[in-house]
Scaffold this active site. Structure first.
Site, mmCIF file in Angstrom:
data_model
loop_
_atom_site.group_PDB
_atom_site.id
_atom_site.type_symbol
_atom_site.label_atom_id
_atom_site.label_comp_id
_atom_site.label_asym_id
_atom_site.label_seq_id
_atom_site.Cartn_x
_atom_site.Cartn_y
_atom_site.Cartn_z
ATOM 1 N N GLU A 154 0.864 -1.177 0.000
ATOM 2 C CA GLU A 154 0.000 0.000 0.000
ATOM 3 C C GLU A 154 0.900 1.225 0.000
ATOM 4 O O GLU A 154 1.706 1.412 0.904
ATOM 5 C CB GLU A 154 -0.926 0.021 1.221
ATOM 6 C CG GLU A 154 -1.878 1.212 1.200
ATOM 7 C CD GLU A 154 -2.733 1.336 2.461
ATOM 8 O OE1 GLU A 154 -3.781 1.998 2.381
ATOM 9 O OE2 GLU A 154 -2.331 0.794 3.504
ATOM 10 N N ASP B 164 -3.526 11.933 -1.691
ATOM 11 C CA ASP B 164 -3.659 13.387 -1.814
ATOM 12 C C ASP B 164 -4.026 13.717 -3.262
ATOM 13 O O ASP B 164 -3.307 13.328 -4.185
ATOM 14 C CB ASP B 164 -2.331 14.056 -1.445
ATOM 15 C CG ASP B 164 -2.454 15.564 -1.270
ATOM 16 O OD1 ASP B 164 -3.262 16.187 -1.996
ATOM 17 O OD2 ASP B 164 -1.736 16.127 -0.423
ATOM 18 N N ASP C 62 -12.349 9.410 -2.561
ATOM 19 C CA ASP C 62 -13.617 10.118 -2.464
ATOM 20 C C ASP C 62 -13.645 11.304 -3.422
ATOM 21 O O ASP C 62 -14.679 11.964 -3.566
ATOM 22 C CB ASP C 62 -13.828 10.646 -1.042
ATOM 23 C CG ASP C 62 -12.819 11.740 -0.717
ATOM 24 O OD1 ASP C 62 -11.598 11.465 -0.780
ATOM 25 O OD2 ASP C 62 -13.232 12.875 -0.426
ATOM 26 N N TYR D 97 -9.931 7.481 6.428
ATOM 27 C CA TYR D 97 -10.579 8.522 5.625
ATOM 28 C C TYR D 97 -11.898 8.040 5.044
ATOM 29 O O TYR D 97 -12.889 8.775 5.019
ATOM 30 C CB TYR D 97 -9.651 8.947 4.485
ATOM 31 C CG TYR D 97 -8.608 9.956 4.874
ATOM 32 C CD1 TYR D 97 -8.957 11.185 5.429
ATOM 33 C CD2 TYR D 97 -7.256 9.692 4.674
ATOM 34 C CE1 TYR D 97 -7.999 12.120 5.774
ATOM 35 C CE2 TYR D 97 -6.284 10.621 5.030
ATOM 36 C CZ TYR D 97 -6.667 11.832 5.569
ATOM 37 O OH TYR D 97 -5.710 12.745 5.924
ATOM 38 N N GLU D 98 -11.921 6.817 4.589
ATOM 39 C CA GLU D 98 -13.135 6.276 3.985
ATOM 40 C C GLU D 98 -14.287 6.265 4.979
ATOM 41 O O GLU D 98 -15.426 6.615 4.632
ATOM 42 C CB GLU D 98 -12.864 4.862 3.470
ATOM 43 C CG GLU D 98 -14.013 4.235 2.720
ATOM 44 C CD GLU D 98 -13.628 2.910 2.093
ATOM 45 O OE1 GLU D 98 -14.502 2.272 1.484
ATOM 46 O OE2 GLU D 98 -12.445 2.509 2.214
#
Length: 216
Positions: A44, A118, A154, A193-194
């Protein structure tokens, strides 16, 4: 994201070379030797606080995982999770994802995860986006011929840019989700964040892609 300075973070990282691998370049082509079992390696790029990668390692012990994160104060958050879980199939690289071919041989990685990167919205910063051609070249240089890129965000603008960037690069889009949480996709593991964005009702975009195999 404003990162809280943790003056003790580097000391804690230095104390645990078992998990945060120092001088990682020397393991190029030999990462399987760093794990207890030889099995496919998933990385990742930009692991944040590590919720996704640690949950993946817990859920899928049949794969090896490497978290790659540059920010010291964030790397230590992944390390703290790993110290609690002691997962045998998870390692951490404290480095920049821009130079992956310094750490991995061609074909050594089976999957690249890019989660909520980002977006770098200004056009002049496009090269910094993790789906820009410069980064796609890096992924191509380390991925197994049957390896894949899995990307979630997102940010609609970043997703649209990524679709175009990958298509222009010649990458094959295996599957695309325009509203992941309203789809029938099973087994989704959320990042920090999700969870935050989806709680606000924001749409989550996802894709899976791979490089075409070169004809011999």
């Amino acid at each position: 994201m404003r990162l809280r300075h943790k003056p003790w973070a580097q000391d804690l990282i230095d104390q645990h070379p078992k998990f945060v691998v120092p001088q990682a370049e020397q393991y190029k082509g030999m990462w399987q030797d760093k794990f207890q079992k030889q099995q496919p390696i998933f990385i990742e790029v930009g692991s944040g606080k590590g919720r996704f990668i640690t949950e993946m390692a817990k859920t899928y012990p049949e794969f090896n995982f490497i978290a790659i994160e540059l920010q010291t104060s964030v790397v230590v958050s992944i390390l703290e999770l790993q110290l609690e879980l002691n997962l045998p199939n998870l390692l951490i690289l404290h480095t920049n994802g821009r130079h992956l071919n310094q750490y991995f041989e061609h074909g050594e990685v089976n999957r690249v995860y890019l989660n909520f990167s980002d977006p770098w919205p200004k056009k002049k910063h496009a090269k910094r986006r993790l789906t820009s051609p410069e980064f796609l070249e890096q992924y191509q240089s380390i991925l197994h011929p049957e390896g894949e890129i899995h990307f979630k965000t997102d940010n609609q603008g970043l997703f649209e840019y990524s679709l175009a960037s990958m298509s222009q690069f010649g990458i094959i889009l295996k599957q695309v989700w325009l509203d992941l949480h309203q789809s029938d996709f099973e087994g989704n593991i959320e990042t920090e964040y999700e969870m935050k964005f989806s709680a606000r009702g924001q749409r989550i975009y996802r894709l899976e892609a791979y490089f075409p195999q070169k004809e011999i």
